[in-house]
Scaffold this motif. Structure first.
Motif, PDB file in Angstrom:
ATOM      1  N   ASP A 192       0.742  -1.183  -0.153  1.00 38.53           N
ATOM      2  CA  ASP A 192      -0.144   0.041   0.054  1.00 38.53           C
ATOM      3  C   ASP A 192       0.840   1.356   0.024  1.00 38.53           C
ATOM      4  O   ASP A 192       0.464   2.253  -0.468  1.00 38.53           O
ATOM      5  CB  ASP A 192      -1.004   0.042   1.287  1.00 38.53           C
ATOM      6  CG  ASP A 192      -2.031  -1.107   1.074  1.00 38.53           C
ATOM      7  OD1 ASP A 192      -2.051  -1.710   0.088  1.00 38.53           O
ATOM      8  OD2 ASP A 192      -2.816  -1.251   2.182  1.00 38.53           O
ATOM      9  N   GLN A 193       2.078   1.223   0.808  1.00 41.84           N
ATOM     10  CA  GLN A 193       2.864   2.394   0.898  1.00 41.84           C
ATOM     11  C   GLN A 193       3.661   2.830  -0.548  1.00 41.84           C
ATOM     12  O   GLN A 193       3.492   3.732  -0.914  1.00 41.84           O
ATOM     13  CB  GLN A 193       3.890   2.063   1.771  1.00 41.84           C
ATOM     14  CG  GLN A 193       4.917   3.361   2.065  1.00 41.84           C
ATOM     15  CD  GLN A 193       4.034   4.329   2.607  1.00 41.84           C
ATOM     16  OE1 GLN A 193       3.350   4.123   3.610  1.00 41.84           O
ATOM     17  NE2 GLN A 193       4.211   5.536   1.909  1.00 41.84           N
ATOM     18  N   ALA A 245       0.906   4.209  -2.821  1.00 41.56           N
ATOM     19  CA  ALA A 245       0.575   5.416  -2.346  1.00 41.56           C
ATOM     20  C   ALA A 245       1.782   6.453  -3.014  1.00 41.56           C
ATOM     21  O   ALA A 245       1.300   7.221  -3.331  1.00 41.56           O
ATOM     22  CB  ALA A 245       0.255   5.643  -0.872  1.00 41.56           C
ATOM     23  N   TYR A 262       0.867   9.557  -5.278  1.00 40.52           N
ATOM     24  CA  TYR A 262       0.815  10.874  -4.764  1.00 40.52           C
ATOM     25  C   TYR A 262       1.827  11.345  -4.499  1.00 40.52           C
ATOM     26  O   TYR A 262       2.026  12.713  -4.335  1.00 40.52           O
ATOM     27  CB  TYR A 262      -0.177  10.799  -3.363  1.00 40.52           C
ATOM     28  CG  TYR A 262      -1.567  10.093  -3.544  1.00 40.52           C
ATOM     29  CD1 TYR A 262      -2.411  10.856  -4.247  1.00 40.52           C
ATOM     30  CD2 TYR A 262      -1.858   8.983  -2.839  1.00 40.52           C
ATOM     31  CE1 TYR A 262      -3.728   9.980  -4.496  1.00 40.52           C
ATOM     32  CE2 TYR A 262      -3.078   8.513  -2.783  1.00 40.52           C
ATOM     33  CZ  TYR A 262      -4.043   9.059  -3.822  1.00 40.52           C
ATOM     34  OH  TYR A 262      -5.164   8.522  -3.885  1.00 40.52           O
TER      35      TYR A 262
END
Lengths: 95, 416
Positions: free
Chosen positions: A36-37, A40, A44
């Motif tokens: 997920d990191q 992300a 972003y």
């Protein structure tokens, strides 16, 4: 007011163009395999340098082609314009 | 500290106003503080004030690179409003607006809060449909908002172009009557004065050049006036938040862009509402001095140049004179730019970070001014307790990993 030298149409005023943000971002080959990191970060996180920035622009009201611009975010001076398929240019102070 | 009042004004009139005491001290930077706040704008000063007032932490320094309120706190169009779409945002900004409503008394300074009401203009049937949904969401959250018809708007704002052949026909809109403008310098000075009174050191012309870390914790701050030992640092800078966060090894999902504002020459009172149009992206109000204060969208590419580019100026002014043809006769007196930090969902970030003792308040985008009291109060709580204030839990940095964004940018499509 910027004058941007479109690789296809030549120099035009910035009003014909749209900035697409930081360039050279590579999408993870297998999105299901990244954390997920990392996902992300891909979605972003941006460099946001104070100085030389490598960014994508589109000649929206012209040829509609995307290309890359190396621009200083303080002076707004354009150091280089190069095609999407080109490698990062060799310039002082890589972002 | 001398209390400001009509009586003190009268008293000082007898000595020609030459003997007013300084509003805050100019202390030397000490070598140790319990909390160091980087950035002496509204958010930093409010954070210092609430740390001292609510949490009893008074050994605090506010480090400001330039002068107090000389950054975005003094460059905005001074609008306060709470008409957001998502409950997380409305709760937060309504809290801020309530603080603005009592700020004059709380800080003993006249912030000239003027709750003129803010009207959003719908310029098409589709705008109106979105506005009904938006106004309804705000009402459900307990914040005032009323749908206005075209006729009601014509009555409230007679200068609007209501001709049948108008380029941007006004279909209707909605009003948030508590929407306000205020005196932004007063807000900065009020918090500075009140924080100083409680023992906070405000250090101007003090630029942070680095952060000292060990074992993943903050140990100190390097400045052009020397090194300060501290265990807690709160970052409340605008524009350069990614630059300062990088000193702690933290990368932020922030892009810096220029946001412009401009004022016309002063004229007699002619506009008693704040008018905004998301569609053509401009807003305009009249200050107590008579100038029309005009703003719009941010410049469209990353920038640290505090100037503003002409195409954006032109687009904003085009929109204003189409809506208000009579304003085309006014001269523009000043135009300026400030650098704003924009997060991917156009919502702020108030958060702890991976570095122990390093707290951040950033991502205020185009609307940091209206948030100042709540931003300061919640950041102070977060710093003092090392856990997020309930109002800002949804605004933590990890929302970009969990995917729980608060996408006001998409929801409202307006200037934030």
């Amino acid at each position: 007011m910027l004058t941007i030298d479109c690789p296809w149409c030549g120099p035009r005023t910035e009003q014909e163009f749209t900035c697409g943000g930081q360039s050279h971002i590579v999408r993870p080959v297998d999105p299901t395999a990244v954390s997920d990191q990392d996902w992300a970060d891909y979605l972003y996180q941006r460099d946001n340098p104070k100085g030389l920035h490598l960014e994508r622009w589109r000649h929206t009201f012209g040829c509609r082609q995307w290309f890359n611009v190396a621009r200083d975010t303080v002076s707004h001076d354009i150091e280089a314009v190069y095609k999407m398929s080109d490698a990062k240019p060799e310039l002082g102070g890589e972002s | 500290m001398e209390k400001y009042s009509a009586f003190s004004l009268l008293k000082h009139a007898f000595s020609g106003h030459r003997n007013w005491p300084k509003a805050w001290r100019s202390p030397e930077l000490k070598s140790h503080y319990d909390v160091v706040i980087i950035g002496g704008g509204g958010h930093g000063l409010a954070t210092a004030y609430y740390l001292a007032k609510e949490h009893g932490i008074t050994n605090v320094a506010v480090l400001e690179k330039g002068w107090i309120g000389g950054g975005n706190t003094g460059r905005n169009t001074s609008v306060s409003r709470a008409n957001y779409f998502y409950p997380e945002s409305t709760r937060f900004y309504d809290h801020a607006l309530q603080r603005f409503e009592t700020m004059g008394h709380d800080l003993n300074i006249n912030v000239m809060l003027s709750q003129k009401g803010i009207i959003g203009l719908a310029l098409s049937r589709h705008d109106m449909e979105i506005f009904r949904r938006w106004a309804n969401a705000i009402q459900v959250q307990g914040v005032d908002s009323e749908i206005l018809s075209r006729e009601q708007i014509a009555e409230e704002v007679p200068q609007l172009n209501m001709r049948a052949d108008a380029r941007f026909p006004v279909v209707g809109g909605f009003i948030h009557r508590r929407g306000a403008i205020s005196r932004h310098d007063g807000v900065a000075w009020g918090y500075a004065r009140a924080a100083d009174e409680l023992g906070v050191d405000i250090i101007q012309n003090c630029e942070v050049t680095g952060l000292e870390l060990s074992d993943g914790s903050i140990r100190g701050v390097k400045t052009n006036q020397g090194v300060v030992r501290t265990g807690k640092v709160a970052m409340t800078v605008a524009g350069h938040s990614t630059v300062v966060a990088a000193m702690a090894g933290i990368k932020l999902p922030i892009v810096s862009q220029c946001l412009q504002a401009m004022v016309s020459e002063p004229v007699k009172p002619c506009l008693d509402k704040i008018i905004m149009s998301p569609k053509v992206h401009c807003y305009v109000s009249q200050s107590d001095r008579g100038e029309l204060i005009i703003g719009g969208g941010a410049d469209t590419y990353p920038s640290y140049g505090q100037r503003g580019n002409l195409p954006t100026t032109e687009a904003v002014l085009n929109a204003v004179v189409e809506l208000f043809p009579s304003f085309s006769r006014l001269k523009l007196m000043r135009q300026w730019g400030g650098i704003v930090d924009i997060a991917p969902d156009a919502s702020p970030i108030i958060s702890k970070t991976a570095v122990t003792g390093f707290y951040i308040s950033t991502g205020w985008g185009t609307g940091g001014y209206k948030a100042i009291p709540a931003g300061g109060e919640t950041l102070a709580y977060t710093v003092a307790n090392d856990q997020p204030h309930p109002l800002v839990e949804p605004f933590s940095l990890d929302r970009f990993t969990t995917g729980r964004l608060i996408d006001e940018g998409a929801a409202a499509g307006v200037a934030h």
